[in-house]
Design an enzyme around this catalytic site. Structure first.
Site, short mmCIF file in Angstrom:
data_model
loop_
_atom_site.label_atom_id
_atom_site.label_comp_id
_atom_site.label_asym_id
_atom_site.label_seq_id
_atom_site.Cartn_x
_atom_site.Cartn_y
_atom_site.Cartn_z
N SER A 67 113.50 64.40 33.21
CA SER A 67 113.72 63.10 32.57
C SER A 67 112.41 62.54 32.04
CB SER A 67 114.35 62.13 33.57
OG SER A 67 114.54 60.85 32.98
N ILE A 119 100.57 60.17 33.46
CA ILE A 119 100.77 61.17 34.52
C ILE A 119 101.72 60.61 35.59
CG2 ILE A 119 98.67 62.53 34.21
CD1 ILE A 119 97.36 60.77 36.39
N TYR A 163 93.70 62.94 47.87
CA TYR A 163 95.16 63.10 47.98
C TYR A 163 95.55 64.08 49.09
CZ TYR A 163 95.42 61.03 43.24
OH TYR A 163 95.32 60.23 42.14
#
Length: 277
Positions: free
Chosen positions: A240, A229, A53
């Site tokens: 939210s 996730i 990542y």
């Protein structure tokens, strides 16, 4: 999600993992660091990253700067394909710990199955890290059922992180994981945002005063030994996604959502395994 102690956790070996975490794939630079700090401020205690990542350093800086104690955060990273041989694995993991500014990760995963490196060698090196205490639990990611059986013959892997959402059923994999008392962690749980406009999910959401995305996440974490996730970068979306613990889907609603399965896989790189085996 202001009180992390109120959030459900899933047993993972001798540890426990919060059922909801922050996925950081495609979060980069300052945006990633800000998202992680916001998530921790909101009560998230489960962070997921990976070597590939390119944001372990940002996750590490945010975690270090947070008022949250490191021991209260469940942190996952993943070993990339080019680092699966024992020596590259050990060296790259040491670099991951440096970037993450921590002495250990709570869960270390093989990111993708890779036939070019013997699985027993990879897992053998990971067991060394577990014995040393720098990787508390071991797992895999993107492993189909046959690869799970192979991995279990070499190490006590406790988790498989895979794409899972209402449009991609994982019944065969879930059955295999269940036999071994393993956890499934769902990435891309909102089907890259597609669930938000789904009429079935929106209708169910209206009954509960929730959005379609919240219904999809609730459907996941309401299943036994399933975590999710979702990625989010704004405080609004983070809050939210976390507002899914104050309602329960009925058995009929769970089945209705399960019926949305159309084997729609969003993540399919050229090196992906045969998902049917």
């Amino acid at each position: 999600m202001s009180d992390p102690r109120s959030q459900p956790t899933i047993r993972l070996g001798a540890d426990s993992m919060p059922a909801l975490g922050l996925g950081t794939w495609q979060l980069e630079g300052e945006a990633c660091e800000t998202a992680v700090r916001l998530a921790l401020d909101l009560g998230y205690r489960h962070l997921d990253t990976a070597q590939i990542y390119g944001n372990e350093a940002e996750v590490g800086r945010a975690l270090e700067a947070s008022d949250v104690d490191r021991q209260d955060v469940f942190l996952t990273t993943k070993i990339w394909n080019s680092n699966l041989a024992p020596q590259p694995l050990l060296e790259s993991f040491a670099a991951s710990l440096d970037r993450l500014r921590t002495a250990w990760v709570d869960l270390l995963l093989i990111h993708w199955p890779h036939a070019g490196v013997p699985l027993d060698e990879t897992l053998g090196a990971m067991r060394q890290l577990q014995t040393a205490g720098s990787a508390r639990q071991l797992g895999v990611s993107n492993f189909p059922p046959s690869w799970i059986e192979r991995a279990r013959s070499h190490a006590d892997v406790v988790c498989n992180q895979v794409e899972y959402h209402p449009y991609l059923g994982q019944s065969a994999l879930i059955e295999t994981l269940g036999r071994h008392d393993m956890v499934l962690t769902a990435y891309s749980p909102l089907a890259r945002g597609e669930v938000q406009s789904d009429p079935t999910l929106r209708e169910i959401g209206e009954r509960h005063g929730k959005t379609a995305a919240q219904v999809a996440l609730r459907w996941l974490i309401q299943q036994p030994r399933v975590a999710a996730i979702p990625k989010a970068s704004s405080a609004e979306h983070l809050a939210s996604n976390a507002a899914i613990f104050d309602f329960t889907l009925s058995d009929a609603e769970m089945e209705q959502i399960r019926g949305l399965d159309r084997d729609d896989r969003k993540i399919q790189p050229k090196f992906a395994p045969d998902w049917e085996r």
